[in-house]
Design a protein around this motif. Sequence first.
Motif, PDB file in Angstrom:
ATOM      1  N   TRP A  11       0.794  -1.196  -0.242  1.00 12.14           N
ATOM      2  CA  TRP A  11      -0.134   0.075  -0.039  1.00 12.14           C
ATOM      3  C   TRP A  11       0.901   1.382  -0.162  1.00 12.14           C
ATOM      4  O   TRP A  11       0.680   2.175  -0.710  1.00 12.14           O
ATOM      5  CB  TRP A  11      -1.037   0.160   1.387  1.00 12.14           C
ATOM      6  N   PHE A  12       1.954   1.297   0.788  1.00 13.19           N
ATOM      7  CA  PHE A  12       2.878   2.176   0.794  1.00 13.19           C
ATOM      8  C   PHE A  12       3.266   2.658  -0.790  1.00 13.19           C
ATOM      9  O   PHE A  12       3.639   3.952  -1.233  1.00 13.19           O
ATOM     10  CB  PHE A  12       3.987   2.208   1.834  1.00 13.19           C
ATOM     11  N   ARG A  13       3.797   1.762  -1.425  1.00 17.85           N
ATOM     12  CA  ARG A  13       4.190   1.841  -2.865  1.00 17.85           C
ATOM     13  C   ARG A  13       3.224   2.507  -3.684  1.00 17.85           C
ATOM     14  O   ARG A  13       3.516   3.077  -4.541  1.00 17.85           O
ATOM     15  CB  ARG A  13       4.780   0.483  -3.288  1.00 17.85           C
ATOM     16  N   LEU A  14       1.847   2.123  -3.500  1.00 19.30           N
ATOM     17  CA  LEU A  14       0.902   2.325  -4.126  1.00 19.30           C
ATOM     18  C   LEU A  14       0.435   3.813  -3.929  1.00 19.30           C
ATOM     19  O   LEU A  14       0.345   4.774  -4.807  1.00 19.30           O
ATOM     20  CB  LEU A  14      -0.363   1.593  -3.951  1.00 19.30           C
ATOM     21  N   LYS A  15       0.559   4.258  -2.697  1.00 24.58           N
ATOM     22  CA  LYS A  15       0.193   5.524  -2.300  1.00 24.58           C
ATOM     23  C   LYS A  15       1.264   6.793  -2.334  1.00 24.58           C
ATOM     24  O   LYS A  15       1.144   7.965  -2.542  1.00 24.58           O
ATOM     25  CB  LYS A  15      -0.262   5.686  -0.893  1.00 24.58           C
ATOM     26  N   TYR A  16       2.593   6.223  -2.200  1.00 23.75           N
ATOM     27  CA  TYR A  16       3.679   7.137  -2.072  1.00 23.75           C
ATOM     28  C   TYR A  16       4.720   6.809  -3.354  1.00 23.75           C
ATOM     29  O   TYR A  16       5.811   6.390  -2.754  1.00 23.75           O
ATOM     30  CB  TYR A  16       4.205   7.295  -0.748  1.00 23.75           C
ATOM     31  N   ALA A  23       8.443  -2.145  -3.741  1.00 22.26           N
ATOM     32  CA  ALA A  23       8.103  -2.999  -2.441  1.00 22.26           C
ATOM     33  C   ALA A  23       7.892  -4.592  -2.705  1.00 22.26           C
ATOM     34  O   ALA A  23       7.629  -5.068  -3.799  1.00 22.26           O
ATOM     35  CB  ALA A  23       6.643  -2.596  -1.920  1.00 22.26           C
ATOM     36  N   LEU A  24       8.506  -5.261  -1.564  1.00 24.22           N
ATOM     37  CA  LEU A  24       8.586  -6.635  -1.699  1.00 24.22           C
ATOM     38  C   LEU A  24       7.536  -6.909  -0.347  1.00 24.22           C
ATOM     39  O   LEU A  24       7.612  -6.709   0.606  1.00 24.22           O
ATOM     40  CB  LEU A  24       9.977  -7.363  -1.191  1.00 24.22           C
ATOM     41  N   ARG A 241      -2.980  -2.050 -12.594  1.00 22.43           N
ATOM     42  CA  ARG A 241      -2.247  -1.962 -13.731  1.00 22.43           C
ATOM     43  C   ARG A 241      -2.437  -0.248 -13.972  1.00 22.43           C
ATOM     44  O   ARG A 241      -1.385   0.232 -14.519  1.00 22.43           O
ATOM     45  CB  ARG A 241      -3.159  -2.436 -14.989  1.00 22.43           C
ATOM     46  N   ARG A 242      -3.528   0.355 -13.331  1.00 23.71           N
ATOM     47  CA  ARG A 242      -3.468   1.745 -13.745  1.00 23.71           C
ATOM     48  C   ARG A 242      -2.648   2.755 -12.816  1.00 23.71           C
ATOM     49  O   ARG A 242      -2.015   3.840 -13.485  1.00 23.71           O
ATOM     50  CB  ARG A 242      -4.915   2.198 -13.186  1.00 23.71           C
ATOM     51  N   PHE A 243      -2.473   2.264 -11.808  1.00 22.79           N
ATOM     52  CA  PHE A 243      -1.419   3.182 -10.657  1.00 22.79           C
ATOM     53  C   PHE A 243      -0.473   2.498  -9.826  1.00 22.79           C
ATOM     54  O   PHE A 243       0.026   3.005  -9.204  1.00 22.79           O
ATOM     55  CB  PHE A 243      -2.435   4.144 -10.182  1.00 22.79           C
ATOM     56  N   GLY A 244      -0.019   1.138 -10.344  1.00 25.01           N
ATOM     57  CA  GLY A 244       0.656   0.404  -9.467  1.00 25.01           C
ATOM     58  C   GLY A 244       1.797   0.183 -10.360  1.00 25.01           C
ATOM     59  O   GLY A 244       1.961  -0.187 -11.453  1.00 25.01           O
ATOM     60  N   SER A 245       3.137  -0.307  -9.717  1.00 20.72           N
ATOM     61  CA  SER A 245       4.349  -0.738 -10.618  1.00 20.72           C
ATOM     62  C   SER A 245       5.209  -1.211  -9.192  1.00 20.72           C
ATOM     63  O   SER A 245       5.296  -0.621  -8.158  1.00 20.72           O
ATOM     64  CB  SER A 245       4.940   0.243 -11.363  1.00 20.72           C
ATOM     65  N   ASN A 246       6.275  -2.022  -9.791  1.00 15.56           N
ATOM     66  CA  ASN A 246       7.643  -2.227  -8.975  1.00 15.56           C
ATOM     67  C   ASN A 246       6.969  -2.739  -7.584  1.00 15.56           C
ATOM     68  O   ASN A 246       7.638  -2.461  -6.483  1.00 15.56           O
ATOM     69  CB  ASN A 246       8.289  -0.873  -8.642  1.00 15.56           C
ATOM     70  N   ILE A 247       6.183  -3.809  -7.635  1.00 13.92           N
ATOM     71  CA  ILE A 247       5.742  -4.574  -6.446  1.00 13.92           C
ATOM     72  C   ILE A 247       5.901  -5.940  -6.964  1.00 13.92           C
ATOM     73  O   ILE A 247       5.568  -6.624  -7.938  1.00 13.92           O
ATOM     74  CB  ILE A 247       4.369  -4.354  -6.063  1.00 13.92           C
TER      75      ILE A 247
END
Length: 282
Positions: A11-16, A23-24, A241-247
């Motif tokens: 969630w932290f990666r998604l929000k910030y 994030a792992l 897909r719309r606003f997430g990456s690198n998880i």
Amino acid sequence: MEWLVAVLAAWFRLKYPHVAIGALASSAPILDFDDLTSPYSFASIVTHDFRSESESCYRVIKESYDLITHTATQPGGVEKLRSSFHLCKKEDVDSLSGWLDTAWIYTAMTDYPTPSNFLQPMPAYPVREMCRAMDDPKTGNDSFAKLFAAASVYYNHSGTAPACFGFGDDYYSEELGANGWNWQACTEMVMPQGASDEESMFPVSAWSFDNSSCDPIYNISPRPHWITTHFGGHKIEQVLRRFGSNIIFFNGLRDPWSGGGVLHNISSTIVAIVAEKGESLF
């Protein structure tokens, strides 16, 4: 609550995304909210872990709830239970099944292939060791001896436990902040789980939203839909897909929390690693 740390990492990666480069999220049940996953999944996975090691082990645990309840109603039954499980005299045997549940569930959560000291000092493959202890011919046909031998893998693998066990002596609650989790569960993180079906080793039960335990303690009403409203969920693939990456989502399918995990790749930068016979590492 280490699985919660993994959830927060995602969630932290998604929000910030401007703060966290990635994030792992190992053992991150981000789908364990609303009706996204079955409320039976957690108990079903714990059951599978034990049953896959030994059918008799599974049966002894499954039948123990009625046996303990029946024994407690018989003349001398309470003392028999206290003696069989080495309980301190002050302990109420009504809490015995919950004490055993703690051993089964936390061991399934940390069924690592190497010795660990995460919740309690435990051997490698502790679920297997529990079932071996239960199936040991030395326990004969004594179900209570079998249950105590198995529970001791969790509560006394080090051999340094006190002469009698107390239900309030809970390392997990005191040292790892489980009391703080009660607040979370009564505010934002309402997780529909804990139900058990006919095949479960736990008593049959259904999950229903109940606010009765939160009001007297915190004087607050939970927000059961807050997580899915804030982070998405019902269309999680589209959301990520719309606003997430690198998880990276990692789940071992023997981990009870994997039932609410992301188990397949979402995109080239949101990747799921699944260990079919493994345990998630916190």
